[in-house]
Design a protein around this motif. Sequence first.
Motif, PDB file in Angstrom:
ATOM      1  N   LEU A   1      18.975   6.539  -0.405  1.00 16.18           N
ATOM      2  CA  LEU A   1      18.565   5.452  -1.296  1.00 16.18           C
ATOM      3  C   LEU A   1      18.751   4.076  -0.663  1.00 16.18           C
ATOM      4  O   LEU A   1      17.891   3.204  -0.822  1.00 16.18           O
ATOM      5  N   VAL A   2      19.848   3.866   0.046  1.00 15.13           N
ATOM      6  CA  VAL A   2      20.079   2.572   0.705  1.00 15.13           C
ATOM      7  C   VAL A   2      18.984   2.319   1.740  1.00 15.13           C
ATOM      8  O   VAL A   2      18.357   1.254   1.759  1.00 15.13           O
ATOM      9  N   GLY A   3      18.751   3.293   2.594  1.00 13.12           N
ATOM     10  CA  GLY A   3      17.708   3.147   3.603  1.00 13.12           C
ATOM     11  C   GLY A   3      16.333   2.998   2.985  1.00 13.12           C
ATOM     12  O   GLY A   3      15.521   2.170   3.423  1.00 13.12           O
ATOM     13  N   ASN A   4      16.067   3.755   1.929  1.00  9.72           N
ATOM     14  CA  ASN A   4      14.775   3.707   1.268  1.00  9.72           C
ATOM     15  C   ASN A   4      14.536   2.366   0.595  1.00  9.72           C
ATOM     16  O   ASN A   4      13.433   1.826   0.650  1.00  9.72           O
ATOM     17  N   LEU A   5      15.546   1.812  -0.027  1.00 12.74           N
ATOM     18  CA  LEU A   5      15.404   0.512  -0.679  1.00 12.74           C
ATOM     19  C   LEU A   5      15.117  -0.586   0.346  1.00 12.74           C
ATOM     20  O   LEU A   5      14.247  -1.438   0.122  1.00 12.74           O
ATOM     21  N   ILE A   6      15.792  -0.545   1.478  1.00 15.46           N
ATOM     22  CA  ILE A   6      15.547  -1.537   2.532  1.00 15.46           C
ATOM     23  C   ILE A   6      14.125  -1.402   3.065  1.00 15.46           C
ATOM     24  O   ILE A   6      13.393  -2.396   3.199  1.00 15.46           O
ATOM     25  N   LEU A   7      13.692  -0.180   3.342  1.00 15.75           N
ATOM     26  CA  LEU A   7      12.327   0.038   3.824  1.00 15.75           C
ATOM     27  C   LEU A   7      11.289  -0.373   2.780  1.00 15.75           C
ATOM     28  O   LEU A   7      10.245  -0.937   3.121  1.00 15.75           O
ATOM     29  N   ALA A   8      11.562  -0.090   1.510  1.00 18.37           N
ATOM     30  CA  ALA A   8      10.623  -0.442   0.445  1.00 18.37           C
ATOM     31  C   ALA A   8      10.451  -1.953   0.339  1.00 18.37           C
ATOM     32  O   ALA A   8       9.333  -2.449   0.170  1.00 18.37           O
ATOM     33  N   VAL A   9      11.554  -2.693   0.446  1.00 15.99           N
ATOM     34  CA  VAL A   9      11.466  -4.155   0.380  1.00 15.99           C
ATOM     35  C   VAL A   9      10.674  -4.685   1.574  1.00 15.99           C
ATOM     36  O   VAL A   9       9.801  -5.546   1.415  1.00 15.99           O
ATOM     37  N   LEU A  10      10.957  -4.192   2.765  1.00 13.27           N
ATOM     38  CA  LEU A  10      10.217  -4.627   3.952  1.00 13.27           C
ATOM     39  C   LEU A  10       8.731  -4.288   3.833  1.00 13.27           C
ATOM     40  O   LEU A  10       7.869  -5.124   4.129  1.00 13.27           O
ATOM     41  N   ALA A  11       8.416  -3.091   3.414  1.00 16.17           N
ATOM     42  CA  ALA A  11       7.019  -2.675   3.265  1.00 16.17           C
ATOM     43  C   ALA A  11       6.318  -3.496   2.188  1.00 16.17           C
ATOM     44  O   ALA A  11       5.128  -3.816   2.326  1.00 16.17           O
ATOM     45  N   THR A  12       7.039  -3.862   1.130  1.00 15.26           N
ATOM     46  CA  THR A  12       6.461  -4.660   0.054  1.00 15.26           C
ATOM     47  C   THR A  12       6.067  -6.046   0.554  1.00 15.26           C
ATOM     48  O   THR A  12       4.979  -6.542   0.258  1.00 15.26           O
ATOM     49  N   VAL A  13       6.936  -6.671   1.318  1.00 14.56           N
ATOM     50  CA  VAL A  13       6.638  -7.998   1.860  1.00 14.56           C
ATOM     51  C   VAL A  13       5.442  -7.934   2.812  1.00 14.56           C
ATOM     52  O   VAL A  13       4.507  -8.741   2.716  1.00 14.56           O
ATOM     53  N   ILE A  14       5.448  -6.955   3.697  1.00 16.09           N
ATOM     54  CA  ILE A  14       4.341  -6.798   4.643  1.00 16.09           C
ATOM     55  C   ILE A  14       3.042  -6.494   3.896  1.00 16.09           C
ATOM     56  O   ILE A  14       1.980  -7.042   4.224  1.00 16.09           O
ATOM     57  N   ALA A  15       3.103  -5.632   2.895  1.00 16.82           N
ATOM     58  CA  ALA A  15       1.917  -5.270   2.117  1.00 16.82           C
ATOM     59  C   ALA A  15       1.358  -6.484   1.380  1.00 16.82           C
ATOM     60  O   ALA A  15       0.137  -6.679   1.329  1.00 16.82           O
ATOM     61  N   TYR A  16       2.233  -7.314   0.820  1.00 18.80           N
ATOM     62  CA  TYR A  16       1.757  -8.501   0.106  1.00 18.80           C
ATOM     63  C   TYR A  16       1.035  -9.443   1.062  1.00 18.80           C
ATOM     64  O   TYR A  16      -0.074  -9.904   0.778  1.00 18.80           O
ATOM     65  N   LEU A  17       1.660  -9.728   2.186  1.00 18.44           N
ATOM     66  CA  LEU A  17       1.065 -10.654   3.150  1.00 18.44           C
ATOM     67  C   LEU A  17      -0.268 -10.125   3.680  1.00 18.44           C
ATOM     68  O   LEU A  17      -1.257 -10.862   3.758  1.00 18.44           O
ATOM     69  N   ALA A  18      -0.315  -8.852   4.030  1.00 20.22           N
ATOM     70  CA  ALA A  18      -1.550  -8.266   4.563  1.00 20.22           C
ATOM     71  C   ALA A  18      -2.644  -8.233   3.497  1.00 20.22           C
ATOM     72  O   ALA A  18      -3.796  -8.603   3.770  1.00 20.22           O
ATOM     73  N   ALA A  19      -2.307  -7.801   2.289  1.00 20.27           N
ATOM     74  CA  ALA A  19      -3.307  -7.717   1.224  1.00 20.27           C
ATOM     75  C   ALA A  19      -3.817  -9.103   0.846  1.00 20.27           C
ATOM     76  O   ALA A  19      -5.017  -9.289   0.628  1.00 20.27           O
ATOM     77  N   PHE A  20      -2.928 -10.079   0.781  1.00 24.68           N
ATOM     78  CA  PHE A  20      -3.350 -11.439   0.433  1.00 24.68           C
ATOM     79  C   PHE A  20      -4.336 -11.978   1.469  1.00 24.68           C
ATOM     80  O   PHE A  20      -5.374 -12.532   1.124  1.00 24.68           O
ATOM     81  N   ARG A  21      -4.007 -11.793   2.734  1.00 26.55           N
ATOM     82  CA  ARG A  21      -4.908 -12.285   3.792  1.00 26.55           C
ATOM     83  C   ARG A  21      -6.246 -11.554   3.763  1.00 26.55           C
ATOM     84  O   ARG A  21      -7.298 -12.161   3.923  1.00 26.55           O
ATOM     85  N   LEU A  22      -6.219 -10.233   3.592  1.00 22.38           N
ATOM     86  CA  LEU A  22      -7.464  -9.464   3.565  1.00 22.38           C
ATOM     87  C   LEU A  22      -8.335  -9.818   2.362  1.00 22.38           C
ATOM     88  O   LEU A  22      -9.541 -10.000   2.497  1.00 22.38           O
ATOM     89  N   VAL A  23      -7.728  -9.922   1.183  1.00 25.45           N
ATOM     90  CA  VAL A  23      -8.507 -10.238  -0.010  1.00 25.45           C
ATOM     91  C   VAL A  23      -9.034 -11.667   0.056  1.00 25.45           C
ATOM     92  O   VAL A  23     -10.183 -11.933  -0.319  1.00 25.45           O
ATOM     93  N   SER A  24      -8.238 -12.596   0.555  1.00 30.71           N
ATOM     94  CA  SER A  24      -8.709 -13.975   0.711  1.00 30.71           C
ATOM     95  C   SER A  24      -9.878 -14.037   1.687  1.00 30.71           C
ATOM     96  O   SER A  24     -10.876 -14.717   1.437  1.00 30.71           O
TER      97      SER A  24
END
Length: 181
Positions: A119-142
């Motif tokens: 769970l500790v490792g998964n939560l850290i990976l989830a937060v990192l993936a969420t930030v990367i996903a937001y930035l990538a999706a925002f740039r692609l959709v824009s």
Amino acid sequence: MVLSRVQAVFDRAKSEIHRSFTEEYTPRQTAGSFSLGVFITMLPTLGTGLILFVVLAWAINRINRIALFASVIVFNPVVKWGVYGTSFALGTTILGPVPGVTRSAVSLSAGSDIVVRLLVGNLILAVLATVIAYLAAFRLVSAYEHDALPVVGGVTDLLGSDDGNATPDGESVECADGGER
């Protein structure tokens, strides 16, 4: 007949995605929806994340349902095993190895220690993936919204217009039956 039905479904999906990205939701809402989906999908929910998706999509108007559910395609069940393995390795690196457990002698008594590391490792990976996903999706959709994404133009040209009656260069063509293509 089958090909025309498949083409109709494909055209409808294409127009819904286009409408979703350009008219119905802002790039921030779309990126936020996708990144929320990535966060939920990354967590070890054992499939209950999809129920949460349905509840969120029903309860919150600003969630782009297409973007939310698209995260399942990225983090599908096959990919999740790699995420879990990486999560456990990261949790073990941070919290240390599970006391008394070797690779050859895993016991049920160490279950809670293993779950905590996962769970500790998964939560850290989830937060990192969420930030990367937001930035990538925002740039692609824009970029998509401003027609600055060359791949989208190429795919749209290849597929023709939304009505299916255009050639790759955008010109309508009269068919032998008197209709247009």
